[in-house]
Design a protein around this motif. Structure first.
Motif, PDB file in Angstrom:
ATOM      1  N   UNK A   1     -33.376  43.121  75.020  1.00 12.88           N
ATOM      2  CA  UNK A   1     -34.734  43.343  75.498  1.00 12.88           C
ATOM      3  C   UNK A   1     -34.839  43.217  77.011  1.00 12.88           C
ATOM      4  N   UNK A   2     -33.859  42.556  77.650  1.00 10.82           N
ATOM      5  CA  UNK A   2     -33.859  42.440  79.114  1.00 10.82           C
ATOM      6  C   UNK A   2     -32.781  43.332  79.728  1.00 10.82           C
ATOM      7  N   UNK A   3     -32.258  44.245  78.922  1.00 14.15           N
ATOM      8  CA  UNK A   3     -31.373  45.266  79.460  1.00 14.15           C
ATOM      9  C   UNK A   3     -29.932  44.857  79.627  1.00 14.15           C
ATOM     10  N   UNK A   4     -29.412  44.011  78.753  1.00 17.24           N
ATOM     11  CA  UNK A   4     -27.999  43.678  78.846  1.00 17.24           C
ATOM     12  C   UNK A   4     -27.442  43.274  77.485  1.00 17.24           C
ATOM     13  N   UNK A   5     -26.140  43.392  77.363  1.00 16.76           N
ATOM     14  CA  UNK A   5     -25.411  42.937  76.181  1.00 16.76           C
ATOM     15  C   UNK A   5     -24.740  41.624  76.560  1.00 16.76           C
ATOM     16  N   UNK A   6     -25.051  40.555  75.839  1.00 18.06           N
ATOM     17  CA  UNK A   6     -24.548  39.233  76.213  1.00 18.06           C
ATOM     18  C   UNK A   6     -24.199  38.439  74.969  1.00 18.06           C
ATOM     19  N   UNK A   7     -23.272  37.502  75.135  1.00 15.48           N
ATOM     20  CA  UNK A   7     -22.864  36.653  74.026  1.00 15.48           C
ATOM     21  C   UNK A   7     -21.597  35.906  74.374  1.00 15.48           C
ATOM     22  N   UNK A   8     -20.782  35.637  73.366  1.00 13.13           N
ATOM     23  CA  UNK A   8     -19.509  34.953  73.569  1.00 13.13           C
ATOM     24  C   UNK A   8     -18.388  35.778  72.956  1.00 13.13           C
ATOM     25  N   UNK A   9     -17.187  35.616  73.501  1.00 15.82           N
ATOM     26  CA  UNK A   9     -16.020  36.335  73.009  1.00 15.82           C
ATOM     27  C   UNK A   9     -14.843  35.377  72.961  1.00 15.82           C
ATOM     28  N   UNK A  10     -13.980  35.560  71.981  1.00 15.90           N
ATOM     29  CA  UNK A  10     -12.773  34.742  71.827  1.00 15.90           C
ATOM     30  C   UNK A  10     -11.640  35.695  71.462  1.00 15.90           C
ATOM     31  N   UNK A  11     -10.715  35.907  72.409  1.00 16.66           N
ATOM     32  CA  UNK A  11      -9.668  36.902  72.216  1.00 16.66           C
ATOM     33  C   UNK A  11      -8.293  36.278  72.353  1.00 16.66           C
ATOM     34  N   UNK A  12      -7.370  36.739  71.527  1.00 14.70           N
ATOM     35  CA  UNK A  12      -5.973  36.335  71.643  1.00 14.70           C
ATOM     36  C   UNK A  12      -5.278  37.211  72.684  1.00 14.70           C
ATOM     37  N   UNK A  13      -4.554  36.565  73.600  1.00 16.39           N
ATOM     38  CA  UNK A  13      -3.714  37.270  74.557  1.00 16.39           C
ATOM     39  C   UNK A  13      -2.255  36.978  74.224  1.00 16.39           C
ATOM     40  N   UNK A  14      -1.311  37.768  74.718  1.00 19.25           N
ATOM     41  CA  UNK A  14       0.099  37.471  74.480  1.00 19.25           C
ATOM     42  C   UNK A  14       0.448  36.059  74.967  1.00 19.25           C
ATOM     43  N   UNK A  15       0.659  35.156  74.023  1.00 17.51           N
ATOM     44  CA  UNK A  15       0.997  33.778  74.370  1.00 17.51           C
ATOM     45  C   UNK A  15      -0.164  32.967  74.902  1.00 17.51           C
ATOM     46  N   UNK A  16      -1.403  33.456  74.765  1.00 22.87           N
ATOM     47  CA  UNK A  16      -2.535  32.725  75.324  1.00 22.87           C
ATOM     48  C   UNK A  16      -3.849  33.159  74.718  1.00 22.87           C
ATOM     49  N   UNK A  17      -4.936  33.014  75.490  1.00 21.64           N
ATOM     50  CA  UNK A  17      -6.268  33.316  74.982  1.00 21.64           C
ATOM     51  C   UNK A  17      -7.212  33.612  76.141  1.00 21.64           C
ATOM     52  N   UNK A  18      -8.376  34.166  75.790  1.00 19.96           N
ATOM     53  CA  UNK A  18      -9.491  34.336  76.725  1.00 19.96           C
ATOM     54  C   UNK A  18     -10.757  34.102  75.922  1.00 19.96           C
ATOM     55  N   UNK A  19     -11.617  33.203  76.400  1.00 18.72           N
ATOM     56  CA  UNK A  19     -12.832  32.903  75.646  1.00 18.72           C
ATOM     57  C   UNK A  19     -13.937  32.407  76.580  1.00 18.72           C
ATOM     58  N   UNK A  20     -15.169  32.649  76.168  1.00 18.96           N
ATOM     59  CA  UNK A  20     -16.302  32.174  76.943  1.00 18.96           C
ATOM     60  C   UNK A  20     -17.487  33.101  76.821  1.00 18.96           C
ATOM     61  N   UNK A  21     -18.490  32.870  77.676  1.00 13.20           N
ATOM     62  CA  UNK A  21     -19.699  33.669  77.653  1.00 13.20           C
ATOM     63  C   UNK A  21     -19.618  34.853  78.604  1.00 13.20           C
ATOM     64  N   UNK A  22     -20.291  35.937  78.238  1.00  9.69           N
ATOM     65  CA  UNK A  22     -20.288  37.135  79.077  1.00  9.69           C
ATOM     66  C   UNK A  22     -21.640  37.825  78.965  1.00  9.69           C
TER      67      UNK A  22
END
Length: 254
Positions: free
Chosen positions: A73-94
């Protein structure tokens, strides 16, 4: 009459948000940018996962997301993501604005340096080590940060070589800290560099300016227990200061 119409408009908007949000996650692939591809998407638009996500030459493993429907409603896509990387990870709010802005908050990333180098095409001459990023806030608009607060650490880097082989008990770690809560109109972003252990003591400063120019300067000195190879490698920086340290400075473009 104006107020009932406003309430009716909000009700319609809320219904559309609910309706779209409960659509299957596979629908994401139909309107995702060309450089983004979801593989094996499951669940819904608001809460789902993919077996892999490809963004250009970068590919993640299992990636899960949870979106906030009201952010639409304010013109953006937002939330949290949790992704597996090779030997690691990436996670947080975006948050991704419809105008192309990008925001990260409380975002963490960890990956072997060699894997990250290969995935992003940076071509770093490293075989070992790990990179860890802890971003309290990163806001990007029109391709340049407006806010950058956090740390990037590189750990387990071999700096001492003997007979062409890395000396594994002489590994170094470094941390680059950004505290640009509001980037000036010039676009200048400054960071501080410090070592976090190892045979080399380093204190420096990084300056980055649009469209991607950087300058790194500082001081490096071998620690008292550093092997002779470390001291010999520092000769290329120039003559030592009275305290034994050597100044360094280099610049380039990202």
């Amino acid at each position: 009459m104006a107020r009932p119409r406003q309430f009716a408009g909000l009700a319609v908007a809320a219904f559309l948000v609910f309706l779209v949000g409960n659509a299957p996650a596979t629908l994401l692939s139909s309107f995702a940018p060309n450089q983004l591809e979801l593989v094996g998407a499951q669940g819904s638009l608001w809460s789902g996962q993919a077996q892999a996500v490809r963004i250009g030459d970068v590919q993640t493993g299992i990636t899960r997301w949870n979106l906030s429907p009201w952010q639409l409603l304010v013109g953006r896509v937002a939330g949290t993501v949790d992704a597996e990387l090779p030997g690691g990870f990436a996670r947080g709010g975006f948050a991704i604005g419809f105008g192309g802005s990008l925001g990260l908050q409380d975002f963490s990333l960890a990956s072997p340096l060699a894997s990250l180098s290969q995935a992003t095409g940076m071509g770093l001459p490293v075989q070992d080590g790990e990179v860890v990023a802890e971003l309290a806030a990163l806001d990007v608009r029109d391709g340049w940060p407006e806010r950058a607060v956090g740390q990037v650490r590189v750990a387990g880097i071999a700096l001492v070589f003997r007979n062409g082989q890395p000396v594994q008990d002489q590994l170094a770690s470094f941390e680059l800290t950004f505290d640009a809560d509001e980037v000036p109109d010039s676009g200048l972003i400054e960071g501080t560099l410090e070592d976090r252990g190892g045979p080399l003591e380093v204190v420096g400063r990084l300056q980055v300016t649009p469209p991607g120019n950087y300058e790194m300067s500082g001081r490096a000195a071998p620690r008292e227990d550093a092997p002779r190879e470390m001291e010999q490698a520092l000769i290329m920086l120039g003559p030592p200061n009275p305290d034994g340290g050597r100044d360094f400075s280099f610049a380039g473009s990202l």
